[in-house]
Design a protein around this motif. Structure first.
Motif, short mmCIF file in Angstrom:
data_model
loop_
_atom_site.label_atom_id
_atom_site.label_comp_id
_atom_site.label_asym_id
_atom_site.label_seq_id
_atom_site.Cartn_x
_atom_site.Cartn_y
_atom_site.Cartn_z
N ILE A 10 86.73 77.54 -83.43
CA ILE A 10 87.26 76.51 -82.55
C ILE A 10 86.86 76.71 -81.10
O ILE A 10 86.60 75.74 -80.38
N SER A 14 84.81 73.83 -79.26
CA SER A 14 85.40 73.17 -78.09
C SER A 14 84.45 73.25 -76.90
O SER A 14 84.36 72.31 -76.11
N GLU A 15 83.75 74.35 -76.77
CA GLU A 15 82.79 74.49 -75.68
C GLU A 15 81.60 73.54 -75.89
O GLU A 15 81.15 72.87 -74.95
N MET A 19 85.51 70.11 -74.70
CA MET A 19 86.92 69.76 -74.84
C MET A 19 87.75 71.03 -74.90
O MET A 19 87.24 72.09 -75.23
N HIS A 20 89.03 70.89 -74.63
CA HIS A 20 89.95 72.02 -74.72
C HIS A 20 90.25 72.29 -76.20
O HIS A 20 90.36 71.35 -76.99
N PRO A 21 90.39 73.55 -76.62
CA PRO A 21 90.70 73.85 -78.02
C PRO A 21 91.96 73.16 -78.53
O PRO A 21 92.02 72.74 -79.69
N THR A 23 92.90 70.21 -77.77
CA THR A 23 92.51 68.83 -78.09
C THR A 23 91.92 68.78 -79.50
O THR A 23 92.22 67.86 -80.27
N LEU A 24 91.12 69.78 -79.85
CA LEU A 24 90.55 69.84 -81.19
C LEU A 24 91.64 70.00 -82.24
O LEU A 24 91.58 69.37 -83.31
N LEU A 53 83.11 64.96 -82.38
CA LEU A 53 83.98 65.25 -81.24
C LEU A 53 83.38 64.70 -79.96
O LEU A 53 84.10 64.12 -79.12
#
Length: 136
Positions: A10, A14-15, A19-21, A23-24, A53
């Motif tokens: 994750i 996310s990187e 996005m922020h983890p 958010t995932l 994503l």
């Protein structure tokens, strides 16, 4: 490795998706992007998941709601599955035509019925015109 291989943890996903983890995790709970789970229940994202994503981020930035994004992704996935099936059927048909030359060929008639054809012929086209006058 293909685009469906679940290889990214994750933090990496996310990187890559910017996005922020958290958010995932939220998107996973909502069913927008559901990653594969390992035996230890940790999430593993594929390159296809990361691309989805990114698409979610783009659509969200354009003001599309999460419910709208979910529907768009469902439709895109359905189209991709149908395109894959068409390629499979085209390949099977090509193989059949190569392996059995001179065999029977079929087409769809004007009403949708199956019409047998001799090899090398085309289906007859319906060219009649129908006039319709509404009753008053």
């Amino acid at each position: 490795m293909d685009e469906f291989s679940p290889i990214f943890a994750i933090a990496v996903a996310s990187e890559l998706a910017d996005m922020h983890p958290q958010t995932l995790r939220q998107y996973d709970r909502l069913g927008l992007v559901v990653p594969t789970r390992t035996a230890g229940k940790s999430r593993r994202y594929s390159m296809r998941d990361v691309n989805q994503l990114r698409e979610i981020g783009r659509l969200s930035g354009e003001g599309v709601s999460l419910e709208g994004i979910k529907r768009i992704l469902e439709l895109e996935n359905h189209v991709a599955a149908l395109q894959s099936r068409v390629r499979e059927l085209e390949s099977a048909l090509a193989d059949e035509l190569l392996n059995r030359p001179g065999s029977r060929v079929f087409a769809a008639g004007a009403t949708g019925a199956v019409v047998p054809l001799r090899h090398g012929t085309r289906p007859r086209r319906e060219t009649s015109i129908v006039l319709w006058k509404p009753s008053r």
